[in-house]
Write a protein that holds these residues in place. Structure first.
Motif, PDB file in Angstrom:
ATOM      1  N   PHE A  25       0.836  -1.263   0.137  1.00  0.00           N
ATOM      2  CA  PHE A  25      -0.021  -0.121   0.088  1.00  0.00           C
ATOM      3  C   PHE A  25       0.883   1.070   0.086  1.00  0.00           C
ATOM      4  CE2 PHE A  25      -3.075  -3.165   1.352  1.00  0.00           C
ATOM      5  CZ  PHE A  25      -4.246  -2.867   1.242  1.00  0.00           C
ATOM      6  N   LEU A  26       0.409   2.097  -0.862  1.00  0.00           N
ATOM      7  CA  LEU A  26       1.342   3.317  -1.106  1.00  0.00           C
ATOM      8  C   LEU A  26       0.307   4.561  -0.688  1.00  0.00           C
ATOM      9  CD1 LEU A  26       3.349   2.588  -4.429  1.00  0.00           C
ATOM     10  CD2 LEU A  26       4.043   2.151  -1.971  1.00  0.00           C
ATOM     11  N   HIS A  27       0.797   5.417   0.207  1.00  0.00           N
ATOM     12  CA  HIS A  27      -0.127   6.614   0.398  1.00  0.00           C
ATOM     13  C   HIS A  27       0.091   7.684  -0.292  1.00  0.00           C
ATOM     14  CE1 HIS A  27       3.472   8.605   2.061  1.00  0.00           C
ATOM     15  NE2 HIS A  27       3.852   7.891   2.698  1.00  0.00           N
ATOM     16  N   GLY A  28      -0.760   9.059  -0.261  1.00  0.00           N
ATOM     17  CA  GLY A  28      -0.398  10.010  -1.175  1.00  0.00           C
ATOM     18  C   GLY A  28       0.115  10.874  -0.433  1.00  0.00           C
ATOM     19  N   THR A  33       1.988   5.790   6.786  1.00  0.00           N
ATOM     20  CA  THR A  33       1.523   4.456   6.675  1.00  0.00           C
ATOM     21  C   THR A  33       0.101   4.591   7.753  1.00  0.00           C
ATOM     22  OG1 THR A  33       2.789   4.083   8.950  1.00  0.00           O
ATOM     23  CG2 THR A  33       3.768   3.133   6.925  1.00  0.00           C
ATOM     24  N   ALA A  34       0.046   5.455   8.350  1.00  0.00           N
ATOM     25  CA  ALA A  34      -1.133   5.700   9.292  1.00  0.00           C
ATOM     26  C   ALA A  34      -2.138   6.123   8.472  1.00  0.00           C
ATOM     27  CB  ALA A  34      -0.995   6.713  10.214  1.00  0.00           C
ATOM     28  N   THR A  35      -2.114   6.130   7.143  1.00  0.00           N
ATOM     29  CA  THR A  35      -3.252   6.414   6.462  1.00  0.00           C
ATOM     30  C   THR A  35      -4.184   5.098   6.272  1.00  0.00           C
ATOM     31  OG1 THR A  35      -2.106   8.164   5.052  1.00  0.00           O
ATOM     32  CG2 THR A  35      -4.049   7.140   3.810  1.00  0.00           C
ATOM     33  N   TYR A  36      -3.366   4.083   6.051  1.00  0.00           N
ATOM     34  CA  TYR A  36      -4.038   2.607   5.993  1.00  0.00           C
ATOM     35  C   TYR A  36      -4.351   1.726   7.122  1.00  0.00           C
ATOM     36  CZ  TYR A  36      -3.320   3.776   0.996  1.00  0.00           C
ATOM     37  OH  TYR A  36      -3.354   3.847  -0.218  1.00  0.00           O
ATOM     38  N   ASP A  37      -3.910   2.543   8.265  1.00  0.00           N
ATOM     39  CA  ASP A  37      -4.100   1.990   9.522  1.00  0.00           C
ATOM     40  C   ASP A  37      -5.654   1.105   9.703  1.00  0.00           C
ATOM     41  OD1 ASP A  37      -1.831   2.467  10.824  1.00  0.00           O
ATOM     42  OD2 ASP A  37      -2.610   4.234  11.998  1.00  0.00           O
ATOM     43  N   PHE A  38      -6.870   1.714   8.925  1.00  0.00           N
ATOM     44  CA  PHE A  38      -8.091   1.164   9.151  1.00  0.00           C
ATOM     45  C   PHE A  38      -8.189  -0.107   8.351  1.00  0.00           C
ATOM     46  CE2 PHE A  38      -8.210   3.301   5.061  1.00  0.00           C
ATOM     47  CZ  PHE A  38      -9.369   2.578   4.360  1.00  0.00           C
ATOM     48  N   LEU A  39      -7.098  -0.206   7.469  1.00  0.00           N
ATOM     49  CA  LEU A  39      -7.407  -1.426   6.527  1.00  0.00           C
ATOM     50  C   LEU A  39      -6.766  -2.827   7.074  1.00  0.00           C
ATOM     51  CD1 LEU A  39      -6.517  -0.112   2.893  1.00  0.00           C
ATOM     52  CD2 LEU A  39      -8.619  -1.112   3.718  1.00  0.00           C
ATOM     53  N   VAL A  40      -5.983  -2.685   8.111  1.00  0.00           N
ATOM     54  CA  VAL A  40      -5.261  -3.614   8.508  1.00  0.00           C
ATOM     55  C   VAL A  40      -6.068  -4.802   9.260  1.00  0.00           C
ATOM     56  CG1 VAL A  40      -3.406  -4.550  10.239  1.00  0.00           C
ATOM     57  CG2 VAL A  40      -3.072  -2.642   8.960  1.00  0.00           C
ATOM     58  N   ARG A  42      -9.019  -5.137   8.587  1.00  0.00           N
ATOM     59  CA  ARG A  42     -10.298  -5.805   7.749  1.00  0.00           C
ATOM     60  C   ARG A  42      -9.790  -6.779   6.848  1.00  0.00           C
ATOM     61  NH1 ARG A  42     -13.709  -0.392   5.690  1.00  0.00           N
ATOM     62  NH2 ARG A  42     -13.793   0.649   7.746  1.00  0.00           N
ATOM     63  N   TYR A  43      -8.366  -7.068   6.641  1.00  0.00           N
ATOM     64  CA  TYR A  43      -7.931  -8.048   5.953  1.00  0.00           C
ATOM     65  C   TYR A  43      -6.868  -8.896   6.627  1.00  0.00           C
ATOM     66  CZ  TYR A  43      -9.944  -5.458   2.168  1.00  0.00           C
ATOM     67  OH  TYR A  43     -10.826  -4.905   1.266  1.00  0.00           O
ATOM     68  N   PRO A  44      -7.320  -9.536   7.490  1.00  0.00           N
ATOM     69  CA  PRO A  44      -6.478 -10.325   8.568  1.00  0.00           C
ATOM     70  C   PRO A  44      -5.678 -11.635   8.051  1.00  0.00           C
ATOM     71  CG  PRO A  44      -8.623 -11.089   9.015  1.00  0.00           C
ATOM     72  CD  PRO A  44      -8.668  -9.922   7.891  1.00  0.00           C
ATOM     73  N   ARG A  45      -6.182 -11.814   6.843  1.00  0.00           N
ATOM     74  CA  ARG A  45      -5.351 -13.080   6.108  1.00  0.00           C
ATOM     75  C   ARG A  45      -4.229 -12.552   5.287  1.00  0.00           C
ATOM     76  NH1 ARG A  45     -10.671 -16.733   4.506  1.00  0.00           N
ATOM     77  NH2 ARG A  45     -11.396 -16.837   6.587  1.00  0.00           N
ATOM     78  N   HIS A  46      -4.292 -11.245   4.960  1.00  0.00           N
ATOM     79  CA  HIS A  46      -3.096 -10.721   3.973  1.00  0.00           C
ATOM     80  C   HIS A  46      -2.048 -10.158   4.614  1.00  0.00           C
ATOM     81  CE1 HIS A  46      -6.605 -10.892   1.271  1.00  0.00           C
ATOM     82  NE2 HIS A  46      -5.828 -10.344   0.245  1.00  0.00           N
ATOM     83  N   ARG A  47      -0.832 -10.521   4.092  1.00  0.00           N
ATOM     84  CA  ARG A  47       0.448  -9.966   4.433  1.00  0.00           C
ATOM     85  C   ARG A  47       0.442  -8.407   3.974  1.00  0.00           C
ATOM     86  NH1 ARG A  47       3.896 -11.100   8.416  1.00  0.00           N
ATOM     87  NH2 ARG A  47       6.318 -10.786   7.930  1.00  0.00           N
ATOM     88  N   ILE A  48       0.153  -7.439   4.641  1.00  0.00           N
ATOM     89  CA  ILE A  48       0.077  -6.239   4.292  1.00  0.00           C
ATOM     90  C   ILE A  48       1.176  -5.275   4.523  1.00  0.00           C
ATOM     91  CG2 ILE A  48      -1.097  -3.775   4.705  1.00  0.00           C
ATOM     92  CD1 ILE A  48      -3.607  -5.550   5.188  1.00  0.00           C
TER      93      ILE A  48
END
Length: 220
Positions: A25-28, A33-40, A42-48
């Motif tokens: 994930f690449l922010h604007g 990295t905090a931009t995508y904190d909310f996604l972590v 939501r996708y517990p099976r992915h290596r983010i």
């Protein structure tokens, strides 16, 4: 995780199971990295993997080296170290994903690009957008906040009280509290000079919008 891209140290947040499907994930611009904190969660099976671009978040500052060529090299350094994976990018992150695909398609098997600012290379188009007014104001405010030691929480509160870019109320009314908190954290850490190439019209560097993007993907 810390990765060196030449003389620039890059911070990469890594979450999820080691054997999960990897995603970068690449922010604007002005994010982190905090931009995508909310996604972590939501996708517990992915290596983010979430990268702080140079000059952003906990990565090193690199004044004078904030062109698309530089940001693309940051993403490539992560992918070279960890391995190829799909890239999700917003704004600066979206155009960086496209540029990585042009330069190193072997590293980018798939893309999701949200609002990549391809128009940054056209000064007349950029000058007609709200960013031509907002970015200089943001840059001056960030320099003032950092000089005064303003906390991320206070920055988030001030951002929430500002008019939204849509003109329909305040940013606090149009954004979730966690999004404002992420913005406050990012602006407290940002090198304000990341805006310089955007305002001068040099930000795209060698990126050519006419060159095909070979990776399959989605453009939003």
């Amino acid at each position: 995780m810390r990765i060196d891209n030449g003389s620039v140290g890059l911070e990469v947040a890594v979450d999820g199971p080691a054997d999960g499907p990897p995603v970068l994930f690449l922010h604007g611009i002005s994010g982190s990295t905090a931009t995508y904190d909310f996604l972590v969660p939501r996708y517990p099976r992915h290596r983010i993997h979430r990268l702080d671009f140079r000059g952003h978040g906990r990565s090193d500052r690199a004044p004078g080296a904030y062109l698309m060529d530089d940001f693309a090299s940051d993403a490539e350094a992560v992918l070279d170290a960890v391995g190829p994976m799909p890239i999700v990018g917003h704004s600066l992150g979206g155009i960086t994903a496209a540029y990585v695909s042009q330069r190193r398609p072997d590293l980018a098997p798939a893309l999701l690009m949200e609002d990549p600012p391809l128009y940054f290379g056209d000064r007349a188009v950029f000058d007609s957008t709200p960013f031509a007014v907002v970015f200089p104001l943001m840059q001056a405010a960030i320099r003032s906040w950092q000089a005064e030691g303003t906390t991320a929480e206070d920055i988030a509160a001030m951002m929430g009280a500002m008019p939204s870019m849509s003109g329909r109320g305040t940013m606090g009314e149009e954004n979730m509290p966690d999004a404002l908190a992420a913005t406050g954290q990012a602006l407290a850490q940002l090198d304000p000079s990341v805006f310089d190439p955007v305002l001068s019209g040099e930000s795209l560097g060698q990126f050519d919008v006419a060159v095909p993007i070979p990776s399959p993907g989605v453009l939003l």
